[in-house]
Design a protein around this motif. Structure first.
Motif, PDB file in Angstrom:
ATOM      1  N   GLY A  65      41.804  31.471  27.783  1.00  0.00           N
ATOM      2  CA  GLY A  65      42.163  31.007  29.223  1.00  0.00           C
ATOM      3  C   GLY A  65      42.783  32.259  29.892  1.00  0.00           C
ATOM      4  O   GLY A  65      43.944  32.707  29.070  1.00  0.00           O
ATOM      5  N   CYS A  66      42.422  32.639  31.127  1.00  0.00           N
ATOM      6  CA  CYS A  66      42.976  33.759  31.655  1.00  0.00           C
ATOM      7  C   CYS A  66      43.517  33.327  33.104  1.00  0.00           C
ATOM      8  O   CYS A  66      42.815  32.742  33.807  1.00  0.00           O
ATOM      9  N   HIS A  67      44.713  33.682  33.449  1.00  0.00           N
ATOM     10  CA  HIS A  67      45.324  33.169  34.739  1.00  0.00           C
ATOM     11  C   HIS A  67      45.827  34.736  35.497  1.00  0.00           C
ATOM     12  O   HIS A  67      46.363  35.533  34.926  1.00  0.00           O
ATOM     13  N   PRO A  68      45.510  34.995  36.711  1.00  0.00           N
ATOM     14  CA  PRO A  68      46.029  35.976  37.559  1.00  0.00           C
ATOM     15  C   PRO A  68      47.306  35.762  37.609  1.00  0.00           C
ATOM     16  O   PRO A  68      47.792  34.790  37.771  1.00  0.00           O
ATOM     17  N   LEU A  69      48.020  36.930  37.492  1.00  0.00           N
ATOM     18  CA  LEU A  69      49.476  37.279  37.598  1.00  0.00           C
ATOM     19  C   LEU A  69      49.836  37.861  38.951  1.00  0.00           C
ATOM     20  O   LEU A  69      49.117  38.850  39.242  1.00  0.00           O
ATOM     21  N   PRO A  70      50.933  37.520  39.794  1.00  0.00           N
ATOM     22  CA  PRO A  70      51.147  38.282  40.874  1.00  0.00           C
ATOM     23  C   PRO A  70      51.583  39.757  40.450  1.00  0.00           C
ATOM     24  O   PRO A  70      52.636  39.859  39.642  1.00  0.00           O
ATOM     25  N   TYR A  71      50.944  40.748  41.010  1.00  0.00           N
ATOM     26  CA  TYR A  71      51.134  42.147  40.912  1.00  0.00           C
ATOM     27  C   TYR A  71      50.527  42.707  41.928  1.00  0.00           C
ATOM     28  O   TYR A  71      49.544  42.393  42.570  1.00  0.00           O
ATOM     29  N   PRO A  72      50.822  44.110  42.260  1.00  0.00           N
ATOM     30  CA  PRO A  72      50.497  44.812  43.363  1.00  0.00           C
ATOM     31  C   PRO A  72      48.684  45.231  43.066  1.00  0.00           C
ATOM     32  O   PRO A  72      47.927  45.279  44.102  1.00  0.00           O
ATOM     33  N   TYR A  73      48.161  44.958  42.055  1.00  0.00           N
ATOM     34  CA  TYR A  73      46.783  45.227  41.440  1.00  0.00           C
ATOM     35  C   TYR A  73      46.520  43.820  40.857  1.00  0.00           C
ATOM     36  O   TYR A  73      47.403  43.411  40.102  1.00  0.00           O
ATOM     37  N   SER A  74      45.040  43.577  40.305  1.00  0.00           N
ATOM     38  CA  SER A  74      44.604  42.472  39.586  1.00  0.00           C
ATOM     39  C   SER A  74      45.195  42.591  38.121  1.00  0.00           C
ATOM     40  O   SER A  74      45.088  43.767  37.406  1.00  0.00           O
ATOM     41  N   VAL A  75      45.918  41.540  37.687  1.00  0.00           N
ATOM     42  CA  VAL A  75      46.264  41.747  36.332  1.00  0.00           C
ATOM     43  C   VAL A  75      46.201  39.948  35.879  1.00  0.00           C
ATOM     44  O   VAL A  75      46.484  39.135  36.503  1.00  0.00           O
ATOM     45  N   PHE A  76      45.345  40.024  34.867  1.00  0.00           N
ATOM     46  CA  PHE A  76      45.266  38.624  34.130  1.00  0.00           C
ATOM     47  C   PHE A  76      45.886  38.545  32.936  1.00  0.00           C
ATOM     48  O   PHE A  76      46.051  39.479  32.166  1.00  0.00           O
ATOM     49  N   TYR A  77      46.634  37.257  32.640  1.00  0.00           N
ATOM     50  CA  TYR A  77      47.360  37.217  31.571  1.00  0.00           C
ATOM     51  C   TYR A  77      46.258  35.999  30.781  1.00  0.00           C
ATOM     52  O   TYR A  77      45.893  35.202  31.402  1.00  0.00           O
ATOM     53  N   CYS A  78      46.065  36.531  29.450  1.00  0.00           N
ATOM     54  CA  CYS A  78      45.024  35.545  28.972  1.00  0.00           C
ATOM     55  C   CYS A  78      45.851  35.093  27.522  1.00  0.00           C
ATOM     56  O   CYS A  78      46.741  36.099  26.835  1.00  0.00           O
ATOM     57  N   HIS A  79      45.366  34.011  27.180  1.00  0.00           N
ATOM     58  CA  HIS A  79      45.859  33.528  25.969  1.00  0.00           C
ATOM     59  C   HIS A  79      44.975  32.289  25.264  1.00  0.00           C
ATOM     60  O   HIS A  79      44.245  32.064  25.919  1.00  0.00           O
ATOM     61  N   SER A  80      45.283  32.468  23.925  1.00  0.00           N
ATOM     62  CA  SER A  80      44.376  31.567  22.987  1.00  0.00           C
ATOM     63  C   SER A  80      45.125  30.843  22.018  1.00  0.00           C
ATOM     64  O   SER A  80      45.983  31.541  21.108  1.00  0.00           O
ATOM     65  N   GLN A  81      45.155  29.804  21.867  1.00  0.00           N
ATOM     66  CA  GLN A  81      45.856  28.863  20.834  1.00  0.00           C
ATOM     67  C   GLN A  81      44.771  28.462  19.736  1.00  0.00           C
ATOM     68  O   GLN A  81      43.914  28.258  19.918  1.00  0.00           O
ATOM     69  N   GLU A  82      45.353  28.840  18.341  1.00  0.00           N
ATOM     70  CA  GLU A  82      44.683  28.413  17.429  1.00  0.00           C
ATOM     71  C   GLU A  82      44.616  26.902  16.977  1.00  0.00           C
ATOM     72  O   GLU A  82      43.620  26.583  16.753  1.00  0.00           O
ATOM     73  N   SER A  83      45.561  26.143  17.484  1.00  0.00           N
ATOM     74  CA  SER A  83      45.652  24.896  17.214  1.00  0.00           C
ATOM     75  C   SER A  83      44.633  24.075  18.121  1.00  0.00           C
ATOM     76  O   SER A  83      43.948  24.591  18.843  1.00  0.00           O
ATOM     77  N   ASP A  84      44.547  23.049  17.930  1.00  0.00           N
ATOM     78  CA  ASP A  84      43.400  22.039  18.254  1.00  0.00           C
ATOM     79  C   ASP A  84      43.614  21.931  19.756  1.00  0.00           C
ATOM     80  O   ASP A  84      44.457  21.373  20.382  1.00  0.00           O
TER      81      ASP A  84
END
Ligand SMILES: *[C@@H]1O[C@H](CO)[C@@H](O)[C@H](O)[C@H]1NC(C)=O
Ligand SMILES: *[C@@H]1O[C@H](CO)[C@@H](O)[C@H](O)[C@H]1NC(C)=O
Length: 276
Positions: free
Chosen positions: A190-209
């Motif tokens: 899952g990737c979420h845009p973060l507030p920044y002067p240019y485009s930044v995506f924070y992405c993460h993935s959990q191994e759990s169910d």
């Protein structure tokens, strides 16, 4: 009015829009990813922006849920940089003073705080069983996503879609109008845009169910949304301060936590689990 008067009004307007965009994204981030405890004040449960969480039992045909889908004006989205440009700019909280100078952002302003929060967010260690990265360009977004799925795998992206062009951010009850479809992908990024002067995506993935769902919703005013929702079945590693536990009145590890993705989030999963 002369043209310099008009351009200064446009400039001010741009700042107001940028500020509201930054503030909204910062709040949204905090709501969805508040894994790390802090001394911040208690969230206000009447805040419509907290209405993205739901229980796994709510996911059934005819189910009714109050949901707030934030809809952002795309024209206020920050610019997307090429990898060359992005790599030429340090992306680290250690460089914050220089970065503020570079983007002409004054120290202590809401934008400066948003930048700091974003950098900190990207620097946090992932939770146990979680992988995370921040991407500052499309190329790095794709490369990092590929490294989560493995270089040989094919993957695709999906988003929440608002079917009415005139939809705006609004808290209302939605009814589930079709049987929710589970996308049985073993791994989801899952990737979420973060507030920044240019485009930044924070992405993460959990191994759990995790369970990913496509849910057809209709609002009380007739607005239709093809929403992507995820249920985190194991929340035992989450911070007990996570706002989802307050909203759903539960505790870490006691019950799954589900949430819908806002339309500007990207959800990646291996292509073979494509539905439709
Ligand atoms: C949105 O647009 C549709 C037509 O596309 C119209 O029927 C509806 O009344 C509008 N809804 C709102 C809340 O503006
Ligand atoms: C949703 O419906 C419930 C009862 O059916 C009602 O109490 C609640 O106020 C509604 N929520 C919104 C946001 O309209």
């Amino acid at each position: 009015m002369d043209s310099s008067g008009i351009s200064s009004i446009i400039f001010l307007l741009a700042i107001v829009i940028l500020q509201s965009f930054w503030a909204a994204s910062a709040r949204e981030m905090k709501n969805m990813h508040h894994h790390h405890s802090s001394s911040e004040s208690k969230p206000d449960l009447n805040d419509p922006e907290l209405q993205i969480f739901f229980r796994v039992d709510d996911l059934k045909l005819g189910g009714k849920l109050p949901i707030y889908f934030p809809i952002k004006d795309l024209s206020s989205a920050p610019p997307l940089l090429s990898r060359e440009e992005a790599d030429s700019i340090p992306f680290s909280s250690a460089h914050l003073p220089k970065l503020l100078e570079r983007f002409s952002i004054s120290d202590g302003s809401p934008q400066a705080k948003a930048m700091e929060t974003t950098l900190n967010h990207c620097e946090f260690e992932p939770m146990k069983g979680e992988s995370k990265f921040c991407a500052t360009s499309l190329e790095s977004l794709l490369d990092s996503t590929r490294s989560v799925f493995g270089s040989k795998s094919e993957f695709k992206v999906a988003t929440t879609i608002h079917l009415n062009k005139n939809s705006t951010s609004l808290l209302q009850n939605y009814t589930i109008v079709e049987n929710p479809i589970e996308i049985p992908a073993p791994r989801i990024v899952g990737c979420h845009p973060l507030p920044y002067p240019y485009s930044v995506f924070y992405c993460h993935s959990q191994e759990s169910d995790n369970k990913l769902f496509k849910v057809s919703l209709m609002g009380e005013n007739g607005w239709r949304v093809e929403a992507l929702g995820i249920c985190h079945m194991d929340t035992s590693q989450w911070d007990s301060d996570h706002v989802a536990f307050l909203v759903l009145n539960t505790q870490p590890g006691k019950s799954p936590v589900c949430h819908f993705f806002p339309a500007d989030n990207l959800v990646w999963f291996p292509s073979q689990y494509e539905t439709m």
